[in-house]
Scaffold this active site. Structure first.
Site, mmCIF file in Angstrom:
data_model
loop_
_atom_site.group_PDB
_atom_site.id
_atom_site.type_symbol
_atom_site.label_atom_id
_atom_site.label_comp_id
_atom_site.label_asym_id
_atom_site.label_seq_id
_atom_site.Cartn_x
_atom_site.Cartn_y
_atom_site.Cartn_z
ATOM 1 N N SER A 10 -16.540 38.827 27.273
ATOM 2 C CA SER A 10 -16.867 37.403 27.096
ATOM 3 C C SER A 10 -16.269 36.585 28.244
ATOM 4 C CB SER A 10 -16.347 36.890 25.753
ATOM 5 O OG SER A 10 -15.008 37.294 25.542
ATOM 6 N N ASP A 68 -12.518 45.468 27.354
ATOM 7 C CA ASP A 68 -13.928 45.799 27.137
ATOM 8 C C ASP A 68 -14.490 46.592 28.310
ATOM 9 O OD1 ASP A 68 -15.343 45.115 24.832
ATOM 10 O OD2 ASP A 68 -15.452 43.001 25.383
ATOM 11 N N LYS A 112 -12.759 49.031 24.615
ATOM 12 C CA LYS A 112 -13.753 48.770 23.569
ATOM 13 C C LYS A 112 -15.134 48.975 24.167
ATOM 14 C CE LYS A 112 -14.765 44.432 21.938
ATOM 15 N NZ LYS A 112 -16.200 44.326 22.305
ATOM 16 N N GLU A 116 -19.546 48.908 22.991
ATOM 17 C CA GLU A 116 -20.489 48.449 21.967
ATOM 18 C C GLU A 116 -21.449 49.558 21.538
ATOM 19 O OE1 GLU A 116 -22.504 44.870 23.220
ATOM 20 O OE2 GLU A 116 -20.620 43.776 23.481
ATOM 21 N N GLU A 147 -19.382 42.309 14.223
ATOM 22 C CA GLU A 147 -19.770 40.965 14.682
ATOM 23 C C GLU A 147 -21.056 40.514 13.993
ATOM 24 O OE1 GLU A 147 -19.555 40.255 18.889
ATOM 25 O OE2 GLU A 147 -20.493 38.276 18.701
HETATM 26 O O1 KIV Z 1 -16.045 40.145 24.559
HETATM 27 C C1 KIV Z 1 -15.592 39.677 23.510
HETATM 28 O O2 KIV Z 1 -14.972 38.606 23.492
HETATM 29 C C2 KIV Z 1 -15.818 40.411 22.278
HETATM 30 C C3 KIV Z 1 -15.372 39.766 21.011
HETATM 31 C C4 KIV Z 1 -16.297 38.680 20.644
HETATM 32 C C5 KIV Z 1 -15.217 40.738 19.913
HETATM 33 O O3 KIV Z 1 -16.350 41.465 22.296
#
Ligand code: KIV
Length: 261
Positions: free
Chosen positions: A45, A83, A113, A115, A180
């Site tokens: 994000s 991420d 993380k 997806e 989410e």
């Molecule tokens: O990138 C991000 O901020 C996210 C969150 C919304 C979980 O993946």
């Protein structure tokens, strides 16, 4: 006590909740860490919230690394997860491992993380000692395939698919899963069915933890999603502070003698 992946699992076993915020820089990481936030996510994000892109898919691994470094350096207690951006793990387990090794070596984060139910990727990372947080329901990197920002799992078939994905992600070795934009009842059922903790964002109150993008939590972004809450009005406060500063400069009131040498 330093928060580890096992700490989150222990909290779930003890019936205790935990809080997570995104962070992309040293100041917010220090502040959130000192406030006791258990998990700091260096989310992709950053793409729209820091770099000004449309959506999360444009951000690259090279752009994510400095954000991850800054947060991992600053956080003394929180678990820091970075991420994997779009395009850095979809090609298969080897690509996911190469990208994650970069994240782990170059940032000092505690895990990554990714997806979707990318089971071979998750299994390969876990096998190689890299903790993985899953992310299902609405997955922003595939916003176009999902036809926009929509709650996922509203009908029976989708709800069953999301439940099955979560069980498979747990089976593949993930230590936690972000849910989410799924209905609260579904997030609650998933949280009961899984041994690993769930972290909700737009997923009701029955998840084991919650996460917000910090700019939404702080009221900086100016367009808060309906599931988020502004805990302060940072955009308004920064705006009036900037206008006050400018007015003082123009009036010759700043700096005063006490701000001068
Ligand atoms: O990138 C991000 O901020 C996210 C969150 C919304 C979980 O993946």
């Amino acid at each position: 006590m330093k928060i580890r992946t096992g700490t989150l699992q222990q909290l779930k076993q003890d019936g205790k909740k935990f809080a997570s915020l995104t962070s992309y820089d040293m100041h917010t990481a220090t502040i959130f860490d000192e406030a006791g936030i258990e998990v700091l996510l260096v989310g992709d994000s950053a793409s729209d919230n820091v770099l000004g892109n449309v959506g999360t898919s444009p951000i690259t691994l090279d752009e994510m690394i400095p954000f991850g470094k800054a947060v991992a350096r600053a956080a003394k207690r929180a678990l820091v997860i970075v991420d994997l951006p779009f395009g850095t793990y979809e090609l298969g387990p080897d690509q996911a491992l190469a990208s994650s090794i970069r994240v782990m070596k170059e940032t000092g984060a505690a895990g990554v993380k990714l997806e979707g139910a990318k089971l071979p990727q998750i299994a390969n990372l876990v096998e190689n000692g890299i903790p993985v947080m899953g992310h299902v329901g609405f997955t922003p990197q595939t916003v176009h395939a999902l036809s926009g920002f929509k709650v996922q799992g509203r009908n029976d078939e989708d709800a069953k698919r999301i439940m099955a994905e979560c069980l498979a992600i747990e089976q593949a070795g993930a230590f936690a899963i972000v849910l989410e934009m799924v209905p609260a009842y579904l997030a609650s059922e998933i949280s009961l069915a899984l041994k690993i903790p769930t972290i909700g964002i737009g997923a009701g109150n029955e998840c084991d933890g919650q996460i917000l993008v910090w700019q939404d939590f702080a009221g900086l972004s100016g367009k808060t999603p309906s599931f988020a809450k502004n805990y302060l009005r940072l955009r308004d406060q920064l705006s009036s502070a900037a206008a006050e500063y400018r007015a003082e400069v123009i009036a010759g009131e700043f700096p005063k003698p006490e701000q001068s040498f």
